[in-house]
Design a protein around this motif. Structure first.
Motif, mmCIF file in Angstrom:
data_model
loop_
_atom_site.group_PDB
_atom_site.id
_atom_site.type_symbol
_atom_site.label_atom_id
_atom_site.label_comp_id
_atom_site.label_asym_id
_atom_site.label_seq_id
_atom_site.Cartn_x
_atom_site.Cartn_y
_atom_site.Cartn_z
ATOM 1 N N SER A 19 0.848 -1.194 0.000
ATOM 2 C CA SER A 19 0.000 0.000 0.000
ATOM 3 C C SER A 19 0.877 1.235 0.000
ATOM 4 O O SER A 19 2.084 1.167 0.290
ATOM 5 C CB SER A 19 -0.920 0.031 1.215
ATOM 6 O OG SER A 19 -0.178 0.406 2.363
ATOM 7 N N GLY A 20 0.264 2.365 -0.319
ATOM 8 C CA GLY A 20 1.000 3.613 -0.395
ATOM 9 C C GLY A 20 1.656 3.971 0.930
ATOM 10 O O GLY A 20 2.823 4.383 0.975
ATOM 11 N N SER A 21 0.904 3.809 2.015
ATOM 12 C CA SER A 21 1.460 4.157 3.324
ATOM 13 C C SER A 21 2.722 3.346 3.611
ATOM 14 O O SER A 21 3.702 3.872 4.144
ATOM 15 C CB SER A 21 0.435 3.893 4.427
ATOM 16 O OG SER A 21 -0.725 4.642 4.200
ATOM 17 N N VAL B 75 5.642 4.660 1.800
ATOM 18 C CA VAL B 75 6.204 5.834 2.478
ATOM 19 C C VAL B 75 7.063 5.392 3.671
ATOM 20 O O VAL B 75 8.165 5.911 3.883
ATOM 21 C CB VAL B 75 5.081 6.806 2.912
ATOM 22 C CG1 VAL B 75 5.594 7.883 3.848
ATOM 23 C CG2 VAL B 75 4.436 7.445 1.679
ATOM 24 N N TYR C 202 0.030 15.180 2.566
ATOM 25 C CA TYR C 202 -0.585 13.927 3.005
ATOM 26 C C TYR C 202 0.278 12.768 2.501
ATOM 27 O O TYR C 202 0.620 12.713 1.317
ATOM 28 C CB TYR C 202 -2.015 13.780 2.460
ATOM 29 C CG TYR C 202 -2.615 12.443 2.858
ATOM 30 C CD1 TYR C 202 -3.086 12.231 4.145
ATOM 31 C CD2 TYR C 202 -2.640 11.368 1.963
ATOM 32 C CE1 TYR C 202 -3.585 10.992 4.533
ATOM 33 C CE2 TYR C 202 -3.140 10.123 2.343
ATOM 34 C CZ TYR C 202 -3.605 9.950 3.628
ATOM 35 O OH TYR C 202 -4.084 8.726 4.020
ATOM 36 N N HIS C 203 0.632 11.858 3.393
ATOM 37 C CA HIS C 203 1.495 10.743 2.992
ATOM 38 C C HIS C 203 0.997 9.390 3.483
ATOM 39 O O HIS C 203 1.720 8.405 3.380
ATOM 40 C CB HIS C 203 2.926 10.986 3.469
ATOM 41 C CG HIS C 203 3.546 12.203 2.850
ATOM 42 N ND1 HIS C 203 4.000 12.234 1.549
ATOM 43 C CD2 HIS C 203 3.757 13.455 3.333
ATOM 44 C CE1 HIS C 203 4.467 13.444 1.259
ATOM 45 N NE2 HIS C 203 4.332 14.206 2.329
ATOM 46 N N GLY C 204 -0.213 9.332 4.040
ATOM 47 C CA GLY C 204 -0.737 8.044 4.474
ATOM 48 C C GLY C 204 -1.073 8.043 5.952
ATOM 49 O O GLY C 204 -0.828 9.024 6.665
ATOM 50 N N GLU D 60 4.997 15.852 -1.683
ATOM 51 C CA GLU D 60 4.267 15.493 -2.894
ATOM 52 C C GLU D 60 4.643 16.524 -3.958
ATOM 53 O O GLU D 60 4.492 17.713 -3.741
ATOM 54 C CB GLU D 60 2.761 15.570 -2.657
ATOM 55 C CG GLU D 60 2.220 14.610 -1.619
ATOM 56 C CD GLU D 60 0.957 15.158 -0.971
ATOM 57 O OE1 GLU D 60 -0.137 14.746 -1.371
ATOM 58 O OE2 GLU D 60 1.058 16.011 -0.067
ATOM 59 N N ASP E 247 6.806 11.776 -3.131
ATOM 60 C CA ASP E 247 5.655 10.893 -2.985
ATOM 61 C C ASP E 247 4.737 11.112 -4.190
ATOM 62 O O ASP E 247 3.974 12.073 -4.233
ATOM 63 C CB ASP E 247 4.946 11.215 -1.663
ATOM 64 C CG ASP E 247 3.707 10.366 -1.433
ATOM 65 O OD1 ASP E 247 3.262 9.684 -2.381
ATOM 66 O OD2 ASP E 247 3.180 10.393 -0.299
ATOM 67 N N ILE F 17 2.469 8.967 -5.171
ATOM 68 C CA ILE F 17 1.408 7.963 -5.046
ATOM 69 C C ILE F 17 0.106 8.430 -5.694
ATOM 70 O O ILE F 17 -0.563 7.666 -6.384
ATOM 71 C CB ILE F 17 1.223 7.581 -3.562
ATOM 72 C CG1 ILE F 17 2.466 6.814 -3.089
ATOM 73 C CG2 ILE F 17 -0.041 6.748 -3.352
ATOM 74 C CD1 ILE F 17 2.564 6.633 -1.581
ATOM 75 N N ALA F 18 -0.232 9.711 -5.509
ATOM 76 C CA ALA F 18 -1.459 10.236 -6.132
ATOM 77 C C ALA F 18 -1.191 10.769 -7.537
ATOM 78 O O ALA F 18 -2.019 10.637 -8.437
ATOM 79 C CB ALA F 18 -2.060 11.336 -5.270
ATOM 80 N N LYS G 121 -1.403 3.738 -5.731
ATOM 81 C CA LYS G 121 -2.720 4.093 -6.284
ATOM 82 C C LYS G 121 -3.003 3.581 -7.715
ATOM 83 O O LYS G 121 -3.517 2.501 -7.853
ATOM 84 C CB LYS G 121 -2.938 5.588 -6.152
ATOM 85 C CG LYS G 121 -3.144 5.962 -4.677
ATOM 86 C CD LYS G 121 -3.909 7.245 -4.463
ATOM 87 C CE LYS G 121 -4.499 7.308 -3.081
ATOM 88 N NZ LYS G 121 -3.784 8.153 -2.131
#
Ligand SMILES: *Cc1c(COP(=O)(O)O)cnc(C)c1O
Length: 436
Positions: A115-117, A120, A149-151, A216, A250, A252-253, A279
């Protein structure tokens, strides 16, 4: 048309299941989905909703895509999972090869996780282990910017925005890091050099304590949907080099085309030392994420002596590099690269700019921002999520706002007409005289 009753299992959901960021007392209504195809979610009562969320940035090709389904079925026929300790498989090596051909130059090593978290957490661990192996044990803090936001895991939470990050209640438990002011200069428009001064100041004063900067690139997602100047990111990279600090981006998004570039860092032509992706990696089919790094980082970690960790990266999730997820990710990347995505995202961007701009005149609207296939309307007051959601569903669209933000990031396959339905639903909702 006869409206079907709510399914009986909805009661179990209400009584026993936690949804994201919710209380078990007075939970907000949830809508039961039966299936999804293309850009449409079908509810159990037969209603169809045009999807504006891509299931949180992930479903870039839409739902139930024949090529992704085929990839899943084929892979199931050989194996859906096998442990990655002491074993390997072609879906993982093929995915590595495809990813290395599209990520910023210099990123060569990859750690697959679930998962993304976790991606990180692994990035943070890599940065800390890197400095430890070099004997710089004092470099164990991170520097980030506000509104990030990073998780939701503890390491990731500790670098989320300290106020909007929903994690205030953990003050005292979380490791303390450094927070610079977030940039104010917008993506397009004048760059104000004063934006970087808070970041520069913290880096100057604490370079001996800071292992890495994490942020991000260009678009801050769940921390505020802010879109900032590429000049800021360029300055961050330069300052990291000057002060001997690693840069973690990051993505991820933002990864896989969402901002109009394959990765958002390309807007600033910046290469990180460590990068997180997740993601949209599997086109929204399964949970898969990864942390990539350059050989400087991997060499540093791997050359550690016995007392400094023996040169091994100390991580290994049970489901790392899950073959089923890797096979779907391979199909998703192939689909993306053969799909003319740049043109699709750019078409969405133009339409979002022209159709959402009408919201600017409305009294309750503070700002409208668009980049790539991301459209954001920021209001002056927070919305009532339950009420506005109901209104959106009644209009046949799936849009899930949070706080003051009503935003969409639809699947890239959305056509003009469906996209117009999303933007007009937003216009209607935010033009209500009474705040929804
Ligand atoms: C969603 C997100 C994460 C966390 O990913 P999960 O898969 O939800 O753990 C981390 N960073 C960014 C930028 C995100 O958008």
């Amino acid at each position: 048309m006869a409206v079907k009753l709510e399914p009986a299992w909805l009661e179990i959901d209400k009584e026993n299941i936690w949804h994201p960021y919710t209380s078990m007392h007075n939970p907000l209504p949830v809508y039961p989905v039966e299936s999804a195809a293309g850009v449409r979610l079908k509810l159990t009562d037969g209603r169809q909703l045009i999807d504006g969320m891509s299931s949180w940035w992930a479903a870039i090709h839409g739902y139930n895509h024949p090529s992704l389904n085929d990839a899943a079925i084929t892979q199931l026929g050989s194996m859906s999972h096998v442990m990655f300790g002491g074993l390997t498989h072609e879906p993982a090596t093929q995915l590595t090869e495809s990813l290395l051909s599209i990520v910023p130059r210099g990123l060569e090593k990859i750690f697959f996780c679930d998962s993304g978290s976790v991606a990180v957490e692994v990035a943070i661990k890599m940065a800390l282990q890197y400095w430890r192996s070099l004997g710089h044990t004092g470099k164990n803090k991170l520097l980030t910017i506000r509104s990030g936001y990073h998780g939701d895991t503890f390491g990731a939470m500790s670098v989320c925005d300290p106020i909007s990050g929903m994690h205030e209640m953990f003050t005292g438990v979380l490791p303390q890091h450094f927070f610079a002011d977030e940039p104010q200069s917008p993506f397009e428009g004048p760059w104000n050099e004063a934006d970087i001064s808070s970041f520069q100041d913290l880096l100057r004063r604490h370079e001996n304590e800071i292992a890495a900067v994490i942020l991000e690139p260009i678009v801050q997602g769940a921390g505020g949907m802010r879109i900032y100047s590429p000049e800021y990111l360029k300055a961050v990279r330069q300052l990291c080099d000057t002060h001997g600090v690693l840069l973690i981006l990051d993505e991820i998004a933002t990864g896989f085309g969402r901002t109009g570039k394959m990765f958002a860092s390309e807007h600033a032509d910046v290469t990180p030392d460590i990068m997180c992706i997740g993601k949209a990696l599997t086109g929204g089919y399964l949970s898969l994420a990864a942390t990539l790094c350059n050989s400087r980082v991997s060499d540093g970690i791997s050359s550690a002596s016995a007392s400094e960790g023996d040169g091994v990266l100390m991580h290994g999730p049970t489901f790392m590099a899950n073959p089923l997820a890797c096979a779907i990710a391979n199909a998703s990347l192939e689909l993306l690269q053969s799909s003319n995505w740049e043109e699709k995202v750019s078409r969405i961007e133009h339409q979002l700019k022209s159709e959402l701009s009408a919201c600017r005149q409305l009294p309750r609207v503070a700002d409208v921002r668009v980049l790539g296939a991301i459209g954001v309307v920021e209001l002056t007051e927070p919305v009532n999520v339950g009420q506005i959601q109901e209104k959106f569903v009644a209009e046949g669209v799936w849009i899930r706002p949070f706080g003051k933000l009503v935003y969409i990031m639809p699947p890239y396959i959305i056509d003009d007409e469906d996209l117009s339905q999303l933007t007009s639903a937003i216009y209607h909702a935010v033009s209500e005289p009474r705040p929804l």
